[in-house]
Design an enzyme around this catalytic site. Structure first.
Site, PDB file in Angstrom:
ATOM      1  N   HIS A 142     -36.877  18.062  43.930  1.00  0.00           N
ATOM      2  CA  HIS A 142     -37.589  18.683  42.808  1.00  0.00           C
ATOM      3  C   HIS A 142     -37.683  20.186  43.064  1.00  0.00           C
ATOM      4  O   HIS A 142     -37.659  20.623  44.211  1.00  0.00           O
ATOM      5  CB  HIS A 142     -38.980  18.045  42.736  1.00  0.00           C
ATOM      6  CG  HIS A 142     -39.734  18.319  41.470  1.00  0.00           C
ATOM      7  ND1 HIS A 142     -40.327  19.531  41.211  1.00  0.00           N
ATOM      8  CD2 HIS A 142     -39.992  17.544  40.400  1.00  0.00           C
ATOM      9  CE1 HIS A 142     -40.934  19.470  40.032  1.00  0.00           C
ATOM     10  NE2 HIS A 142     -40.735  18.272  39.514  1.00  0.00           N
ATOM     11  N   ASP A 188     -46.889  11.179  29.491  1.00  0.00           N
ATOM     12  CA  ASP A 188     -48.166  11.494  30.138  1.00  0.00           C
ATOM     13  C   ASP A 188     -48.249  12.858  30.805  1.00  0.00           C
ATOM     14  O   ASP A 188     -49.062  13.066  31.697  1.00  0.00           O
ATOM     15  CB  ASP A 188     -48.445  10.418  31.194  1.00  0.00           C
ATOM     16  CG  ASP A 188     -47.272  10.249  32.156  1.00  0.00           C
ATOM     17  OD1 ASP A 188     -46.485  11.202  32.283  1.00  0.00           O
ATOM     18  OD2 ASP A 188     -47.154   9.184  32.783  1.00  0.00           O
ATOM     19  N   GLU A 231     -43.555   5.939  24.475  1.00  0.00           N
ATOM     20  CA  GLU A 231     -43.911   5.398  25.802  1.00  0.00           C
ATOM     21  C   GLU A 231     -45.438   5.302  25.925  1.00  0.00           C
ATOM     22  O   GLU A 231     -46.058   5.776  26.875  1.00  0.00           O
ATOM     23  CB  GLU A 231     -43.315   6.214  26.953  1.00  0.00           C
ATOM     24  CG  GLU A 231     -43.256   5.445  28.263  1.00  0.00           C
ATOM     25  CD  GLU A 231     -42.678   6.246  29.426  1.00  0.00           C
ATOM     26  OE1 GLU A 231     -43.437   6.972  30.087  1.00  0.00           O
ATOM     27  OE2 GLU A 231     -41.467   6.144  29.660  1.00  0.00           O
ATOM     28  N   GLU A 261     -51.756  12.284  35.168  1.00  0.00           N
ATOM     29  CA  GLU A 261     -51.047  11.565  34.104  1.00  0.00           C
ATOM     30  C   GLU A 261     -51.873  10.442  33.471  1.00  0.00           C
ATOM     31  O   GLU A 261     -51.767  10.191  32.269  1.00  0.00           O
ATOM     32  CB  GLU A 261     -49.719  11.012  34.628  1.00  0.00           C
ATOM     33  CG  GLU A 261     -48.664  12.077  34.928  1.00  0.00           C
ATOM     34  CD  GLU A 261     -48.806  12.736  36.296  1.00  0.00           C
ATOM     35  OE1 GLU A 261     -49.729  12.336  37.062  1.00  0.00           O
ATOM     36  OE2 GLU A 261     -48.028  13.646  36.605  1.00  0.00           O
ATOM     37  N   ARG A 291     -47.956  15.225  42.028  1.00  0.00           N
ATOM     38  CA  ARG A 291     -49.008  16.191  42.384  1.00  0.00           C
ATOM     39  C   ARG A 291     -49.988  15.623  43.403  1.00  0.00           C
ATOM     40  O   ARG A 291     -50.372  16.297  44.349  1.00  0.00           O
ATOM     41  CB  ARG A 291     -49.788  16.573  41.114  1.00  0.00           C
ATOM     42  CG  ARG A 291     -49.637  18.012  40.713  1.00  0.00           C
ATOM     43  CD  ARG A 291     -50.487  18.339  39.501  1.00  0.00           C
ATOM     44  NE  ARG A 291     -50.446  19.760  39.238  1.00  0.00           N
ATOM     45  CZ  ARG A 291     -49.440  20.400  38.643  1.00  0.00           C
ATOM     46  NH1 ARG A 291     -48.375  19.738  38.254  1.00  0.00           N
ATOM     47  NH2 ARG A 291     -49.502  21.706  38.450  1.00  0.00           N
ATOM     48  N   HIS A 299     -42.183  13.908  44.088  1.00  0.00           N
ATOM     49  CA  HIS A 299     -42.719  15.129  43.482  1.00  0.00           C
ATOM     50  C   HIS A 299     -44.187  15.056  43.065  1.00  0.00           C
ATOM     51  O   HIS A 299     -44.768  16.075  42.708  1.00  0.00           O
ATOM     52  CB  HIS A 299     -41.906  15.488  42.229  1.00  0.00           C
ATOM     53  CG  HIS A 299     -42.130  14.535  41.077  1.00  0.00           C
ATOM     54  ND1 HIS A 299     -43.209  14.650  40.239  1.00  0.00           N
ATOM     55  CD2 HIS A 299     -41.445  13.470  40.652  1.00  0.00           C
ATOM     56  CE1 HIS A 299     -43.150  13.678  39.335  1.00  0.00           C
ATOM     57  NE2 HIS A 299     -42.092  12.948  39.569  1.00  0.00           N
TER      58      HIS A 299
HETATM   59  C1  UD1 Z   1     -44.560  17.494  35.924  1.00  0.00           C
HETATM   60  C2  UD1 Z   1     -45.559  16.549  35.265  1.00  0.00           C
HETATM   61  C3  UD1 Z   1     -45.404  15.140  35.846  1.00  0.00           C
HETATM   62  C4  UD1 Z   1     -43.958  14.670  35.807  1.00  0.00           C
HETATM   63  C5  UD1 Z   1     -43.064  15.713  36.451  1.00  0.00           C
HETATM   64  C6  UD1 Z   1     -41.624  15.302  36.324  1.00  0.00           C
HETATM   65  C7  UD1 Z   1     -47.754  17.439  34.606  1.00  0.00           C
HETATM   66  C8  UD1 Z   1     -49.107  17.844  35.051  1.00  0.00           C
HETATM   67  N1  UD1 Z   1     -46.922  17.008  35.568  1.00  0.00           N
HETATM   68  O1  UD1 Z   1     -44.934  17.607  37.279  1.00  0.00           O
HETATM   69  O2  UD1 Z   1     -46.211  14.241  35.107  1.00  0.00           O
HETATM   70  O3  UD1 Z   1     -43.857  13.461  36.514  1.00  0.00           O
HETATM   71  O4  UD1 Z   1     -43.249  16.971  35.784  1.00  0.00           O
HETATM   72  O5  UD1 Z   1     -40.792  16.015  37.188  1.00  0.00           O
HETATM   73  O6  UD1 Z   1     -47.446  17.541  33.452  1.00  0.00           O
HETATM   74  N2  UD1 Z   1     -40.324  24.126  38.827  1.00  0.00           N
HETATM   75  C9  UD1 Z   1     -39.262  24.994  38.686  1.00  0.00           C
HETATM   76  N3  UD1 Z   1     -38.286  24.696  37.783  1.00  0.00           N
HETATM   77  C10 UD1 Z   1     -38.295  23.561  37.020  1.00  0.00           C
HETATM   78  C11 UD1 Z   1     -39.383  22.680  37.161  1.00  0.00           C
HETATM   79  C12 UD1 Z   1     -40.392  22.981  38.055  1.00  0.00           C
HETATM   80  O7  UD1 Z   1     -39.186  25.999  39.368  1.00  0.00           O
HETATM   81  O8  UD1 Z   1     -37.368  23.352  36.224  1.00  0.00           O
HETATM   82  C13 UD1 Z   1     -41.403  24.444  39.795  1.00  0.00           C
HETATM   83  C14 UD1 Z   1     -42.320  25.583  39.343  1.00  0.00           C
HETATM   84  O9  UD1 Z   1     -42.698  26.342  40.451  1.00  0.00           O
HETATM   85  C15 UD1 Z   1     -43.539  24.821  38.790  1.00  0.00           C
HETATM   86  C16 UD1 Z   1     -43.594  23.636  39.747  1.00  0.00           C
HETATM   87  O10 UD1 Z   1     -42.231  23.292  39.974  1.00  0.00           O
HETATM   88  O11 UD1 Z   1     -44.693  25.624  38.813  1.00  0.00           O
HETATM   89  C17 UD1 Z   1     -44.364  22.425  39.257  1.00  0.00           C
HETATM   90  O12 UD1 Z   1     -43.994  22.067  37.924  1.00  0.00           O
HETATM   91  P1  UD1 Z   1     -45.083  21.285  37.006  1.00  0.00           P
HETATM   92  O13 UD1 Z   1     -44.476  20.974  35.697  1.00  0.00           O
HETATM   93  O14 UD1 Z   1     -46.376  22.008  37.015  1.00  0.00           O
HETATM   94  O15 UD1 Z   1     -45.353  19.962  37.832  1.00  0.00           O
HETATM   95  P2  UD1 Z   1     -44.410  18.752  38.213  1.00  0.00           P
HETATM   96  O16 UD1 Z   1     -44.786  18.321  39.581  1.00  0.00           O
HETATM   97  O17 UD1 Z   1     -43.005  19.095  37.917  1.00  0.00           O
HETATM   98  N1  UDP Z   2     -33.464  12.550  37.592  1.00  0.00           N
HETATM   99  C1  UDP Z   2     -32.379  13.406  37.360  1.00  0.00           C
HETATM  100  N2  UDP Z   2     -31.969  14.226  38.363  1.00  0.00           N
HETATM  101  C2  UDP Z   2     -32.558  14.249  39.586  1.00  0.00           C
HETATM  102  C3  UDP Z   2     -33.675  13.394  39.803  1.00  0.00           C
HETATM  103  C4  UDP Z   2     -34.109  12.570  38.774  1.00  0.00           C
HETATM  104  O1  UDP Z   2     -31.809  13.396  36.276  1.00  0.00           O
HETATM  105  O2  UDP Z   2     -32.129  15.030  40.448  1.00  0.00           O
HETATM  106  C5  UDP Z   2     -33.934  11.689  36.480  1.00  0.00           C
HETATM  107  C6  UDP Z   2     -34.107  10.215  36.772  1.00  0.00           C
HETATM  108  O3  UDP Z   2     -32.906   9.496  36.517  1.00  0.00           O
HETATM  109  C7  UDP Z   2     -35.207   9.821  35.804  1.00  0.00           C
HETATM  110  C8  UDP Z   2     -36.060  11.082  35.687  1.00  0.00           C
HETATM  111  O4  UDP Z   2     -35.226  12.146  36.145  1.00  0.00           O
HETATM  112  O5  UDP Z   2     -34.678   9.550  34.525  1.00  0.00           O
HETATM  113  C9  UDP Z   2     -37.302  10.994  36.506  1.00  0.00           C
HETATM  114  O6  UDP Z   2     -37.892  12.250  36.516  1.00  0.00           O
HETATM  115  P1  UDP Z   2     -39.044  12.654  37.531  1.00  0.00           P
HETATM  116  O7  UDP Z   2     -38.969  11.800  38.739  1.00  0.00           O
HETATM  117  O8  UDP Z   2     -38.956  14.137  37.702  1.00  0.00           O
HETATM  118  O9  UDP Z   2     -40.373  12.383  36.684  1.00  0.00           O
HETATM  119  P2  UDP Z   2     -41.278  11.093  36.417  1.00  0.00           P
HETATM  120  O10 UDP Z   2     -40.407  10.027  35.877  1.00  0.00           O
HETATM  121  O11 UDP Z   2     -41.934  10.741  37.713  1.00  0.00           O
HETATM  122  O12 UDP Z   2     -42.286  11.571  35.439  1.00  0.00           O
END
Ligand code: UD1
Ligand code: UDP
Length: 375
Positions: free
Chosen positions: A238, A96, A118, A132, A207, A205
């Site tokens: 995160h 999602d 999924e 999502e 949004r 984490h």
């Molecule tokens: C995204 C997904 C969410 C998922 C989550 C898992 C969308 C809209 N959101 O949200 O569904 O649950 O990933 O974690 O698709 N950043 C880094 N390095 C990384 C990752 C993130 O620096 O490796 C920082 C960046 O500043 C980035 C911000 O995190 O702009 C947010 O990342 P983004 O993918 O937009 O949103 P998530 O909250 O991670």
């Molecule tokens: N996870 C990980 N390292 C971390 C935190 C989470 O590998 O430091 C794994 C966790 O076991 C799960 C997945 O990341 O499999 C969940 O990811 P996240 O919470 O970022 O996203 P969501 O599932 O909410 O989309």
């Protein structure tokens, strides 16, 4: 030979798609190509390394504090040439995220069949989780194959009028990934720090929780820890700077909490398996912790994973400070309440989801696992 292109971009998608990539690569009837969008960077690369997956294409779209516009625009523009070049028979997307939705949209524009891994998770509340719930419903409209993790997810899809022949109950691929992660002799310095204390495992984490809800979540956690000196919290944070800022403001200087960098998925599963309880707004962790019989307080107002709530392992507590404080305190002080939630259950699969999906794609056959398929 059928050419399958898998596209993913965030940590949870990678954790659930890499085992599938590795399974598909063993099939002689399939050519497997991987494209990552790089919606996440460090957190994605960590998972690719763990599973030994080397992408064929990397759109490298991530930027700091990216908006939904940034992600959508960048993927839609850059994925087109990859689809043109690869000319896949089917594109697999997962779950999602924005990567999932935008990739499916591009495939729709180019009339390329999409398989949704999924599929069928729903809250039916378009604002929660945001964005999502929209993303997965939209992909559900586009997808040709729906790989639902549970019978309930399949039922959602049927109720929405999807062709029953396009819906397969496969289990969740994360359960495949979990088969070999938890080890009895696992050691980690953070676990040594916790020692005989109670390990409280935290992630956050979402949004829709950024801002005041996240501050309330953290304040509640800090208050409860202060009243329970036997607890030690480990919080792999995160990389989102907005999350880091809120955590720093509310949890900074608390010596009962270790805020650490994202950990590898193998570490994460071992922490989950050993924690006293978990507080999270994550989706994936709601699937993993129930297997280990660890109570989870879900800091969200909705969940698309009611199976764990019905089984009694997950409790939805929202983001209000007082409600989280009350529920967290209860689980630490009321033994019966804690034990009632500490039942191991695994409604999300049997560890063979990747094999089932590969069978469907390669052979067009399916080893029926759920009576659900027989209808
Ligand atoms: C995204 C997904 C969410 C998922 C989550 C898992 C969308 C809209 N959101 O949200 O569904 O649950 O990933 O974690 O698709 N950043 C880094 N390095 C990384 C990752 C993130 O620096 O490796 C920082 C960046 O500043 C980035 C911000 O995190 O702009 C947010 O990342 P983004 O993918 O937009 O949103 P998530 O909250 O991670
Ligand atoms: N996870 C990980 N390292 C971390 C935190 C989470 O590998 O430091 C794994 C966790 O076991 C799960 C997945 O990341 O499999 C969940 O990811 P996240 O919470 O970022 O996203 P969501 O599932 O909410 O989309």
């Amino acid at each position: 030979m059928k050419r399958v292109l898998l596209v993913f971009g965030t940590r949870p998608e990678a954790i659930k798609m890499c085992p599938l990539v590795n399974e598909l690569k063993t099939r002689s009837g399939l050519e497997t190509v991987v494209c990552v969008t790089g919606q996440h960077r460090q957190m994605l690369d960590q998972v690719l390394d763990t599973f030994g997956v080397a992408p064929d294409y990397d759109l490298s779209i991530m930027k700091e504090r990216q908006t939904l516009f940034d992600i959508t625009e960048a993927i839609l523009t850059r994925i087109r040439s990859v689809l043109d070049k690869v000319r896949p028979d089917v594109v697999l997307v997962h779950g999602d995220t924005s990567t999932t939705f935008v990739t499916a949209l591009a495939c729709f524009y180019m009339q390329i069949p999409v398989g949704h891994v999924e599929a069928g998770l729903r809250t039916y509340n378009i604002d929660s989780p945001y964005p999502e719930e929209f993303n997965r419903q939209a992909v559900g409209i586009i997808a040709r194959y729906h790989f639902a993790p549970t019978a309930l997810a399949a039922e959602n899809l049927r109720r929405e009028g999807k062709d029953p022949a396009s819906i397969y109950v496969t289990g969740n691929t994360v359960i495949d990934a979990m088969q070999h992660t938890v080890k009895a002799d696992y050691r980690h310095p953070e676990l040594d720090w916790v020692g005989d204390g109670k390990l409280i495992f935290i992630t956050a984490h979402r949004r829709e929780n950024l801002g005041e809800p996240m501050h309330q979540m953290f304040r509640a956690i800090r208050r409860v820890l202060a009243e329970h000196p036997d607890c030690r919290a480990v919080y792999p944070i995160h990389m989102n700077p907005a999350v880091r800022q809120a955590a720093d403001e509310e949890l900074g200087g608390c010596d009962q909490i270790h805020i650490i960098e994202p950990i590898e998925v193998f570490d994460c599963h071992n922490f989950e398996a050993r924690c006293h309880l978990c507080l999270t707004d994550s989706g994936g962790i709601q699937e993993e912790c129930p297997s280990y019989g660890r109570p989870v307080l879900v800091m969200r107002n909705t969940t698309e994973r009611p199976e764990g709530v019905e089984a009694g392992t997950l409790r939805l507590v929202g983001t209000d400070e007082e409600t989280i404080y009350r529920n967290f305190t209860e689980l630490l002080e009321d033994r019966a309440a804690y034990e009632a939630m500490s039942r191991a259950c695994n409604p999300y699969g049997d560890g063979h989801a990747c094999k089932r999906i590969a069978d469907i794609l390669e052979l067009g056959v399916y080893d029926p696992w759920s009576p659900d398929r027989k209808q």
